[in-house]
Scaffold this active site. Structure first.
Site, PDB file in Angstrom:
ATOM      1  N   GLU A  24       2.487 -48.571 -18.056  1.00  0.00           N
ATOM      2  CA  GLU A  24       3.589 -49.030 -18.625  1.00  0.00           C
ATOM      3  C   GLU A  24       4.680 -49.874 -18.120  1.00  0.00           C
ATOM      4  OE1 GLU A  24       5.576 -45.702 -20.695  1.00  0.00           O
ATOM      5  OE2 GLU A  24       3.795 -45.453 -22.149  1.00  0.00           O
ATOM      6  N   GLU A  82       6.471 -36.512 -25.824  1.00  0.00           N
ATOM      7  CA  GLU A  82       7.171 -37.392 -24.890  1.00  0.00           C
ATOM      8  C   GLU A  82       6.199 -38.191 -24.207  1.00  0.00           C
ATOM      9  OE1 GLU A  82      10.025 -39.242 -22.547  1.00  0.00           O
ATOM     10  OE2 GLU A  82      10.376 -37.932 -24.169  1.00  0.00           O
ATOM     11  N   TYR A  85      -1.334 -38.876 -22.220  1.00  0.00           N
ATOM     12  CA  TYR A  85      -1.828 -39.770 -21.292  1.00  0.00           C
ATOM     13  C   TYR A  85      -3.263 -38.984 -21.428  1.00  0.00           C
ATOM     14  CZ  TYR A  85      -3.061 -42.195 -16.911  1.00  0.00           C
ATOM     15  OH  TYR A  85      -3.971 -42.983 -16.195  1.00  0.00           O
ATOM     16  N   VAL A  86      -4.292 -40.234 -21.376  1.00  0.00           N
ATOM     17  CA  VAL A  86      -5.942 -39.682 -20.935  1.00  0.00           C
ATOM     18  C   VAL A  86      -6.135 -40.841 -20.011  1.00  0.00           C
ATOM     19  CG1 VAL A  86      -8.104 -39.675 -21.451  1.00  0.00           C
ATOM     20  CG2 VAL A  86      -6.493 -38.888 -23.245  1.00  0.00           C
ATOM     21  N   GLY A  92     -11.962 -42.787 -24.631  1.00  0.00           N
ATOM     22  CA  GLY A  92     -12.996 -42.832 -25.470  1.00  0.00           C
ATOM     23  C   GLY A  92     -13.874 -41.243 -25.639  1.00  0.00           C
ATOM     24  N   GLY A  94     -12.636 -38.678 -26.620  1.00  0.00           N
ATOM     25  CA  GLY A  94     -11.956 -37.766 -27.763  1.00  0.00           C
ATOM     26  C   GLY A  94     -10.776 -36.820 -27.389  1.00  0.00           C
ATOM     27  N   GLY A  96      -7.790 -37.638 -26.066  1.00  0.00           N
ATOM     28  CA  GLY A  96      -6.460 -38.025 -27.009  1.00  0.00           C
ATOM     29  C   GLY A  96      -6.314 -37.507 -28.153  1.00  0.00           C
ATOM     30  N   ASN A 123       1.485 -52.118 -26.695  1.00  0.00           N
ATOM     31  CA  ASN A 123       0.362 -51.283 -26.404  1.00  0.00           C
ATOM     32  C   ASN A 123      -0.613 -51.182 -27.581  1.00  0.00           C
ATOM     33  OD1 ASN A 123      -1.546 -49.349 -25.544  1.00  0.00           O
ATOM     34  ND2 ASN A 123       0.174 -48.033 -24.752  1.00  0.00           N
ATOM     35  N   TYR A 130      -3.493 -44.481 -32.890  1.00  0.00           N
ATOM     36  CA  TYR A 130      -2.600 -43.803 -33.490  1.00  0.00           C
ATOM     37  C   TYR A 130      -2.755 -44.101 -35.169  1.00  0.00           C
ATOM     38  CZ  TYR A 130      -0.400 -42.990 -29.293  1.00  0.00           C
ATOM     39  OH  TYR A 130       0.003 -42.564 -27.999  1.00  0.00           O
TER      40      TYR A 130
END
Length: 158
Positions: A24, A82, A85-86, A92, A94, A96, A123, A130
């Site tokens: 980030e 909060e 993170y993967v 890819g 699954g 997340g 992002n 999402y």
């Protein structure tokens, strides 16, 4: 596999928090120590909770760190995510979606009516992910934050 974090996970959670901050472009802002995370997650009065995503081989693939919020309009708790993170090498797979599904399951089981989080407006991969799950942006709200000098000035004003 998704599981509740344990105290032994604190070092890897701390490491992933720093990886997320670097992604980030804000690593300089990630000042939390392992001890602070340990206290927040596993202290006498936990302020937050975490779930760990693991590969079939038992390798930590990612984490979700969350806490309860409360809606005065709905009259019930919700979950504020909060951090999600993967690790790049595990994306890819699954993880997340599984982490978010575990939090949604908690909401459903406990009668919570909201699962909310923030995402940086640049992002696009996360935003697309999402939206693919049915999440809707809350464009009518703007987040405000007091930190450092402004927080101290207001907190010490007479």
């Amino acid at each position: 596999m998704i599981r509740n974090a344990a105290p032994a996970d604190v070092p890897v959670i701390h490491e992933m928090v720093r990886e997320l901050a670097e992604y980030e472009k804000a690593l300089h802002e990630a000042r939390a120590s392992e001890e602070q995370l340990r206290e927040a997650l596993f202290g006498e009065r936990p302020a937050a909770y975490a779930h760990i995503a693991e590969t079939e081989a038992g390798e930590v693939a990612g984490f979700a760190l969350w806490f309860l919020n409360f809606s005065t309009w709905r009259g019930v708790h919700g979950i504020y995510l909060e951090d999600l993170y993967v690790r790049p090498s595990q994306r890819g797979g699954g993880h997340g979606k599984a982490l978010l599904a575990s939090l949604a399951r908690i909401c459903v089981e406990r009668g919570y009516e909201r699962l909310e989080w923030s995402v940086l407006d640049w992002n696009e991969p996360s935003i697309d992910f999402y939206r693919s799950l049915g999440a809707q942006p809350q464009d009518e709200w703007t987040v405000y934050r007091l930190t450092e000098g402004a927080l101290v000035r207001l907190g010490t004003a007479e």
